[in-house]
Design an enzyme around this catalytic site. Structure first.
Site, PDB file in Angstrom:
ATOM      1  CG  ASP A   1      15.662  21.047   2.468  1.00  0.00           C
ATOM      2  OD1 ASP A   1      15.634  19.759   1.918  1.00  0.00           O
ATOM      3  OD2 ASP A   1      15.832  21.306   3.575  1.00  0.00           O
TER       4      ASP A   1
ATOM      5  CG  ASN B   1       8.206  13.458   9.163  1.00  0.00           C
ATOM      6  OD1 ASN B   1       7.126  13.567   8.827  1.00  0.00           O
ATOM      7  ND2 ASN B   1       9.266  13.231   8.182  1.00  0.00           N
TER       8      ASN B   1
ATOM      9  CG  HIS C   1       6.834   9.417   9.438  1.00  0.00           C
ATOM     10  ND1 HIS C   1       7.719   9.658   8.829  1.00  0.00           N
ATOM     11  CD2 HIS C   1       7.100   8.823  10.526  1.00  0.00           C
ATOM     12  CE1 HIS C   1       8.990   9.738   9.321  1.00  0.00           C
ATOM     13  NE2 HIS C   1       8.513   8.889  10.542  1.00  0.00           N
TER      14      HIS C   1
ATOM     15  CG  ASP D   1       3.151  11.449   4.006  1.00  0.00           C
ATOM     16  OD1 ASP D   1       4.669  11.612   4.105  1.00  0.00           O
ATOM     17  OD2 ASP D   1       2.882  10.331   3.991  1.00  0.00           O
TER      18      ASP D   1
ATOM     19  CD  GLU E   1      13.753  16.699   3.958  1.00  0.00           C
ATOM     20  OE1 GLU E   1      14.774  16.836   4.760  1.00  0.00           O
ATOM     21  OE2 GLU E   1      13.116  15.614   3.934  1.00  0.00           O
TER      22      GLU E   1
END
Length: 191
Positions: free
Chosen positions: A62, A70, A75, A79, A105
């Site tokens: 994770d 973010n 965002h 990404d 994630e």
């Protein structure tokens, strides 16, 4: 002519169907297999390990503090960070390992033929690689870390139980400070 046209149309339809299957099983962002493909293949991997009497370990990985990335960078940057982690995983695992973007994630890796000790070493290498490489964003670098939980398949255990133990180890790694590897039934590995 009608037979040739029908044959061409059938070949075209088959190619399109194969392409659609690939898209349906691949995460478009990381280009790794997605959860649907994992769900389909993982039970088979577990069954094969049991029948062959071979070890199998799972890593649940994770990205740490992803919401903060973010929030701070947007965002699109988030990404790019997920893409960067996917690339690190692709470069640092064996071709035979099942590596998927599980969702959000989170990533899952199934390491066939690897016992807990070998999987923990591989997890530590992945953790260090993500930390050292980070994510290049325009002219700046975003620092990235991951927490990883590792579990080895037990005799008679099913796929869901194995995954749940790796997930529990992941949460232990996060509770103990993040950016570390925790193994099911073993102390968390120091950085």
């Amino acid at each position: 002519m009608l037979v040739l046209a029908t044959a061409r149309a059938a070949r075209y339809a088959e190619r399109e169907m194969q392409a659609a299957r690939v898209v349906a099983r691949t995460d478009p962002l990381t280009r790794l297999p997605n959860r649907a493909q994992f769900d389909q293949r993982f039970a088979q991997v577990v069954a094969a390990a049991h029948s062959a009497g071979q070890p199998l370990s799972v890593m649940f990985l994770d990205l740490d503090r992803f919401k903060a990335i973010n929030d701070a960078h947007g965002h699109a940057a988030g990404d790019q960070c997920l893409e960067a982690v996917g690339e690190v995983l692709r470069r640092h695992v064996r071709a035979s390992d099942l590596v998927v973007r599980y969702g959000g994630e989170e990533f899952v890796l199934a390491l066939e033929g690897a016992g807990l000790e070998r999987a923990a070493s591989a997890a530590e290498l992945l953790r260090a690689a993500v930390e050292s490489e980070g994510c290049a964003l325009d002219s700046r670098r975003i620092a990235l870390t991951v927490s990883i939980g590792v579990a080895e398949l037990r005799p008679g255990e099913d796929a869901l139980a194995l995954l749940a133990r790796a997930d529990a180890a992941l949460y232990r790694a996060k509770q103990q400070g993040r950016n570390r590897v925790a193994c099911d039934g073993a102390p968390t590995l120091p950085r």
